[in-house]
Motif scaffolding. Structure first.
Motif: not given
Ligand code: ANZ
Ligand code: ZN
Length: 786
Positions: A152-162, A410-416, A456-462
């Motif tokens: 879904x469309x979620x909020x994204x912080x371009x500085x914190x990249x999450x 709204x439901x809680x977007x829980x992944x970072x 910043x790609x939407x993927x975690x460094x992990x």
């Protein structure tokens, strides 16, 4: 000489060696669980904003302990999350190492402040033994169907990249860094907090919290009662459902509006309108939500070319799209009623759409600008005419739709997409899909990595740590990949208070008996921020764990005591760039922790925003210097004044009014500088929650071996307080010659006149000159004669 450094270091060590503040289980005593919001161990160290609640909670828990309660006042570290990670990135140190250093530093600060935390219960959210249980709770959510993956469309912080949760977006900006958030379409893990909307509302009723905090949560959850009504499209087989809180105005709906991303737009839009509709939708979706929904903003929209049927009037009404309708609320579509809704009215005026009045205002009520939004009687509504609006709501809902309770929550977007967080304990298997990690394999530990900067790609460094990502499926033993997103900042803090009850348990989150004994938190000291973040999230977790039979009460925190922030001496928010930061450690160095603590409380009411004032601190320091020099004298007890003081301090502490207590201590000492041993001991006990070091020092000088902080709290005698009269000893040249009864607080002149007319005295002073009168209020009068 008052050597605060020596005294404070000595007693801090004593408390540590003697475990003075360790709360015990199984004493059978009534308990008090006093909580402060555990800190982030940031590189900048702890500041006045930490000191204020810690000192208040400290004074209160010492008071409760002395009152005979088994008192727990614990601390830990909220060490996962963006602040710790950003600090680590900026300084080029691994977050684990910088976190360790920061914790060591903060701990030193807190100990120097003389805060009586129970260090035996210290927790750290980044400790695998702790986050094992954070992960375990996540699995319980997952099993209960309350953790789910969705795109879904979620909020994204371009500085914190999450990605961010809705609660982390404040006025359209990232709660952490203040950057304007963007929307991104992403696959994310969610917690279904919406399933708890009603429970979270209901629970508020039992809580002794500031009204403003409750209202903020209520508004955030945003309950609306209304109806769902279907409007069939006139040319297509589909119908569109709307949510309205005013079904009574159905006959007045002259057009419809869909959100710019409503799924039916494609269906309804006619070819000749398609280009325009698509262009509008594109532009609208790029605007921040806060801009779209601003009340005073000029309304815009475009016609789709399509029509729907108003089920009540059976008329064809045009279908528009407009950015003031959000797809995230209700059904993402509205029936527009321009005669009775301000936004619809502005829109209809602008685009020349019909306006039909269906509610008549009661006689005498003035209708401004053609829009009447209040209650009244139905008109132009067929068989419903003359019905009061409240009644019509019921009937029209039953006849054309169905009742619906809608929540804003709204439901809680829980992944970072960040490194420094708890791994989400799931694996993705090609064959089995999403598989939870078996509980006996927890914790899923965070791997050591070289690069932990966000991608910043939407993927975690992990995702780049192949040796960690590639694993076997717990279900089919085939190849599988670990979930690489981590949990948000707020995960570890959503249940930390539970862990304090049993911090070393390695078979369960906490022992049920211990939870039963300690839950709920009796008093929670904290700020006014986080009201719709931590305070909401942790209530959700607690209620969920209650429903799972894991914890013993529904609501985690009975009472919330908020504090105001401390401003710099210039009355502005303390900040490095302004150079107005008062560092508590510098104050401790110069004046001592007792002075810092008492002065901070003396500044003003705990809930008030207050400016630091460097000048006043000397007065508190001087007071403590006087205290430090106190030795018992052979004085009559200061009965009434002392009982008054006991009552005053006890009440102040019960009501969290710390500032007025300090003034009372000073006044008492001014009037009673020569206390006898028993009075002095009482005085020290009363003062001990405020100035724990110096009182401990004097207590030991008075010959006691055990801590003053484990003494019982002095009791006052109402009788003593009621006593209106006092007996005054009358001396002539220092010899007791008489005693008289006067009103308490009688002036020297009154007492002197009485004494002179007493025959017992007049015979001693007859014909003599009175050189001097020594008068100690409520105590004695001594005549010096020649
Ligand atoms: C018709 C109507 C007539 C409305 C009237 C109001 C007054 P709350 O109280 O916030 O729940 N609405 C519904 N969904 C919407 C969305 N996705 N975006 C924007 N607005 C939406 O507000 C409920 C009202 O907000 C609903 O009731 C709907 O307008 C509008 F005289 O329906 B009403
Ligand atoms: Zn599998």
């Amino acid at each position: 000489m008052y050597n605060h450094k020596e005294i404070e270091a000595k007693w801090q060590k004593f408390w540590e060696d003697n475990q003075t503040y360790t709360a015990k289980d199984g004493t059978g005593k009534a308990k008090k669980f006093i909580l402060i919001e555990f800190p982030y161990p940031s590189g900048a160290g702890l500041h006045m904003g930490h000191l204020r609640p810690y000192v208040a909670g400290d004074a209160y828990s010492r008071f409760m302990r002395m009152r005979g309660f088994e008192t727990m006042y614990p601390i830990g570290w909220d060490a996962f999350g963006l602040p710790a990670e950003n600090y680590a990135i900026k300084n080029g140190i691994h977050p684990r190492i910088s976190t360790e250093q920061n914790i060591a530093n903060a701990k030193k600060q807190i100990k120097n402040w003389g805060i009586g935390f129970d260090w035996s219960r210290e927790i750290n959210t980044t400790d695998p033994e702790y986050y094992k249980w954070t992960q375990w709770i996540f699995l319980q959510f997952y099993k209960a169907g309350l953790a789910f993956e969705s795109t879904g469309l979620i909020n994204w912080c371009p500085k914190d990249k999450t990605g961010l949760a809705n609660e982390e977006v404040i006025d359209g900006k990232c709660e952490r860094c203040g950057t304007v958030v963007e929307k991104r379409e992403m696959k994310q893990w969610y917690l279904r907090i919406s399933a708890y909307a009603q429970k979270l509302l209901d629970g508020l009723k039992e809580l002794d919290w500031p009204e403003s905090v409750k209202i903020q949560q209520e508004n955030w959850i945003g309950r609306s009662e209304g109806a769902l009504i279907k409007f069939p499209f006139s040319k297509q087989s589909e119908s569109v459902e709307i949510f309205t809180t005013r079904p009574d105005t159905l006959f007045g709906s002259t057009y419809m509006v869909l959100a710019p991303d409503h799924p039916l737009i494609n269906k309804i839009t006619t070819e000749d309108h398609r280009t325009e509709v698509e262009a509008y939708a594109q532009a609208a979706l790029n605007k921040p939500e806060i801009e779209r929904t601003a009340v005073d903003k000029e309304k815009t929209g475009v016609f789709t070319g399509g029509y729907a049927i108003n089920p009540a009037t059976e008329e064809e009404i045009p279908v528009w799209i407009a950015d003031y309708v959000l797809s995230s609320y209700g059904t993402g579509a509205i029936m527009a009623v321009p005669a009775h809704d301000e936004r619809d009215h502005a829109f209809a005026k602008k685009y020349n759409l019909p306006i039909r009045k269906v509610v008549a205002a009661p006689a005498g009520v003035e209708v401004k600008n053609e829009v009447y939004t209040g209650e009244g009687t139905l008109v132009n509504s067929g068989e419903y005419n003359f019905m009061p609006t409240s009644e019509a709501r019921q009937h029209i809902t039953a006849d054309f739709g169905k009742p619906k309770v809608q929540y804003r929550l709204r439901d809680w977007v829980f992944s970072r997409q960040r490194y420094w967080g708890e791994p989400i304990p799931l694996v993705h298997c090609e064959k089995c899909g999403v598989v939870p990690v078996p509980e006996n394999q927890l914790p899923v530990t965070l791997p050591e990595v070289e690069k932990y900067e966000p991608t910043g790609t939407g993927e975690s460094p992990l995702a780049a740590v192949e040796s960690w990502v590639n694993t076997t499926c717990p279900n089919c033993q085939g190849p599988a990949k670990r979930e690489t997103n981590t949990m948000p900042q707020w995960a570890g803090s959503s249940w930390y208070y539970l862990r304090y009850t049993d911090p070393k348990n390695n078979v369960q989150l906490a022992d049920k008996e211990k939870l039963k004994y300690w839950q709920p938190v009796d008093v929670y000291f904290g700020g006014m921020e986080h009201t719709t973040l931590h305070l909401l999230y942790s209530r959700f977790w607690n209620q969920f764990l209650y429903d799972q039979g894991i914890v013993t009460v529904k609501e985690p925190y009975l009472l919330r005591i908020p504090h105001g922030i401390i401003l710099g001496p210039d009355g502005e928010k303390m900040s490095k760039s302004r150079g107005n930061v008062v560092n508590p450690d510098d104050v401790v160095e110069q004046y001592g922790a007792d002075t810092l603590r008492m002065y901070e409380m003396f500044l003003g009411p705990h809930g008030d925003v207050i400016a630091w004032n460097d000048n006043g601190i000397v007065g508190v320091r001087r007071f403590l210097e006087r205290v430090s020099a106190l030795v018992p004298k052979q004085e009559e007890p200061a009965k009434r004044a002392l009982h008054k003081l006991i009552k005053k301090i006890s009440q102040d502490l019960e009501e969290y009014k710390f500032n007025t207590s300090i003034a009372a201590f000073m006044e008492f000492l001014n009037n009673n500088p020569n206390m006898n041993q028993s009075d002095l001991e009482t005085y020290l006990k009363l003062l001990s929650p405020f100035a724990p070091h110096i009182t401990e020092e004097l207590w030991s000088r008075l010959g006691h071996q055990t801590s003053i902080h484990l003494e019982s709290w002095p009791k006052y005698d109402e009788e003593q307080l009621k006593e209106e009269n006092v007996t005054i000893v009358v001396q002539v040249m220092g010899k007791v010659r008489d005693s008289i009864v006067v009103k308490t607080g009688a002036s020297e002149e009154e007492v002197r006149n009485l004494v002179m007319s007493s025959p017992n005295i007049s015979k001693h002073v007859e014909g003599k000159e009175i050189l001097k009168v020594i008068y100690v209020p409520d105590r004695l009068i001594n005549l010096v004669i020649k």
